[in-house]
Design a protein around this motif. Sequence first.
Motif, PDB file in Angstrom:
ATOM      1  N   TYR A 153      -4.502  -2.481  -1.968  1.00  0.00           N
ATOM      2  CA  TYR A 153      -3.221  -3.158  -2.125  1.00  0.00           C
ATOM      3  C   TYR A 153      -2.842  -3.191  -3.605  1.00  0.00           C
ATOM      4  CZ  TYR A 153      -2.981  -4.856   2.685  1.00  0.00           C
ATOM      5  OH  TYR A 153      -2.874  -4.941   4.048  1.00  0.00           O
ATOM      6  N   GLN A 180       5.490   6.642   1.313  1.00  0.00           N
ATOM      7  CA  GLN A 180       5.448   5.634   2.370  1.00  0.00           C
ATOM      8  C   GLN A 180       4.832   4.355   1.807  1.00  0.00           C
ATOM      9  OE1 GLN A 180       6.549   5.880   5.527  1.00  0.00           O
ATOM     10  NE2 GLN A 180       7.059   8.081   5.578  1.00  0.00           N
ATOM     11  N   CYS A 181       5.459   3.244   2.105  1.00  0.00           N
ATOM     12  CA  CYS A 181       5.012   1.946   1.578  1.00  0.00           C
ATOM     13  C   CYS A 181       4.847   0.948   2.706  1.00  0.00           C
ATOM     14  CB  CYS A 181       6.042   1.433   0.563  1.00  0.00           C
ATOM     15  SG  CYS A 181       5.758  -0.257  -0.013  1.00  0.00           S
ATOM     16  N   GLU A 182       3.720   0.287   2.726  1.00  0.00           N
ATOM     17  CA  GLU A 182       3.475  -0.798   3.685  1.00  0.00           C
ATOM     18  C   GLU A 182       3.473  -2.119   2.917  1.00  0.00           C
ATOM     19  OE1 GLU A 182      -0.370  -2.819   5.827  1.00  0.00           O
ATOM     20  OE2 GLU A 182      -0.396  -0.641   5.549  1.00  0.00           O
ATOM     21  N   ARG A 212       3.138  -6.271   2.888  1.00  0.00           N
ATOM     22  CA  ARG A 212       2.531  -7.368   3.648  1.00  0.00           C
ATOM     23  C   ARG A 212       2.685  -8.664   2.866  1.00  0.00           C
ATOM     24  NH1 ARG A 212      -4.050  -7.905   4.435  1.00  0.00           N
ATOM     25  NH2 ARG A 212      -4.085 -10.073   5.197  1.00  0.00           N
ATOM     26  N   LYS A 271       0.859  -1.177   0.000  1.00  0.00           N
ATOM     27  CA  LYS A 271       0.000   0.000   0.000  1.00  0.00           C
ATOM     28  C   LYS A 271       0.898   1.231   0.000  1.00  0.00           C
ATOM     29  CE  LYS A 271      -4.196  -1.682   2.330  1.00  0.00           C
ATOM     30  NZ  LYS A 271      -5.096  -1.468   3.487  1.00  0.00           N
ATOM     31  N   ASN A 288       7.421   0.323   5.628  1.00  0.00           N
ATOM     32  CA  ASN A 288       6.950  -0.042   6.970  1.00  0.00           C
ATOM     33  C   ASN A 288       7.435   0.924   8.043  1.00  0.00           C
ATOM     34  OD1 ASN A 288       5.716  -2.233   5.762  1.00  0.00           O
ATOM     35  ND2 ASN A 288       7.318  -3.686   6.316  1.00  0.00           N
ATOM     36  N   GLY A 289       7.671   2.164   7.664  1.00  0.00           N
ATOM     37  CA  GLY A 289       7.974   3.222   8.615  1.00  0.00           C
ATOM     38  C   GLY A 289       9.389   3.293   9.133  1.00  0.00           C
TER      39      GLY A 289
END
Length: 497
Positions: free
Chosen positions: A135, A73-75, A77, A63, A106-107
Amino acid sequence: MHSHLRLAYIPDCPSLGHLFNTTLFKYIMLTIKTPSNPRFASSLKRYDYCPLDTSRQQIRLAKFRQDKDGTIQCEIRTVDYDDCPDYDALSYMWGPVTPLFAIVVNGDSRLEIRENLHQCLLQYCAENRQLNPRYVWVDQICIDQSSTLEKNHQVGLMSTIYSRSETVISWLAGGSALRELQVAAAGIDEDTWSTETEGLEHVQTILNNPYFTRIWIVQEVLLAKHVCVMTQGYNTSRDFWYRMNEFMRFNRYKVPPSSGQDLLALHPCGLRRLSLVNCLDYFCNHTCENSLDRVYGLMGIVEEEERLTIDYDKTSLDVFLDFFNTIISHSRSNEYSLQAVASETIQRTLRSLARSMDLSYAQQQGLNQLLLEVTRTDPDKCNWSQALNKCYDDYKGYVDYKICDRYKYDDGYKCICGWRLVHYLNPSEIVAAGLEKATVTANNSGPETQLSYDRWWYDFRYRGDGTTSRRYIDCSMTEPASEANDVAVEQQNTGAE
């Protein structure tokens, strides 16, 4: 105005819809700018991928959102494919290796991506400002590119990943032609062209984009349920591809052929898996960064029983030989294709692939000689009566024996039954092929010299008694060959047979 129309960094404004064909609208589209480059997150550690379980169908999804300073920013999973949420898939050109841009994962980690993908994500984040974005599967981010094992596994899943995605987002970089691309995308999406000629120009602007010349794009587009085109400043609806196809179906004018037009014609018909030979015949000359992708990048649309095993540890020659022997093996399983490489399409594909995978000139010349040899038919060894009976059985009696009998003396050995007769008449079948290194000792009234060279070989089996023999075809030597060398090589080949 359609709800999907968004102008990057300009508030939604319903009153802009009627301005599409005005000078003001085109000026706005032209002057849209991406934000300044995001800060390089040098203080963050490099992102370390947690290995996927290659014994299962695991993939990563991402995301994206954008901070006020422009940082993406990328998350990320990891999910099992049988239990993954809805997602879209991104399709784009990788572009040059440098420069690289950092995104925050992931921050607490940084991941460096290429410029074209970075520009794409800036536009994607501008178009998807909701608090809980969808996603997305992005190969450059969702695959650990440093792991050959993982690349082999994930490329093998490409067919599933793209065919099950909700939408494939095609990112078209505009470059110097950005204005024309934006106007064309908006014009097709909103059905606002004033004449058929203008509509045709819009479609050609899209389909002539360099994006469509990339080999990975072929399966990414053909496997998609829906194709959404995105360029800087504009994002189309999910039925954009369908709109273009409908326009081209009823267009009165012929347009020059292009890679994009070929895909447009194939996609709406429902993807029919292609044979390995036809797939490479159509697409192997598309561009790619890794020569192995000329074959591996098409496996998602090849019939399952003909797909090659993905292995990025192999060389270009290894993959070429895998392809060669796969078509030999598959063709031999068909009783009417006993001479596996006699087909004009197969021979053309082999020659084209040898060039595009950078086989040496000497290797290509040797291959040409091999292809000539294996298609020769010896009329004295042909069982004409049995061949004609086979043609009669195949065509349920619709065979003109007089025509077949007359044509059997011609070089082509053709009859009204087509190419099957010449295949059946050939007294032997090729069962395997390869390329190896060989050496020969030259003694030309002086010191002995070891000359090394490549040589093709192929095994063939006589259909009469089932015996198998091997034939060698020499490529050019690394040093000029003398008469003694020619004799030595001829004796070596004769002895090997």
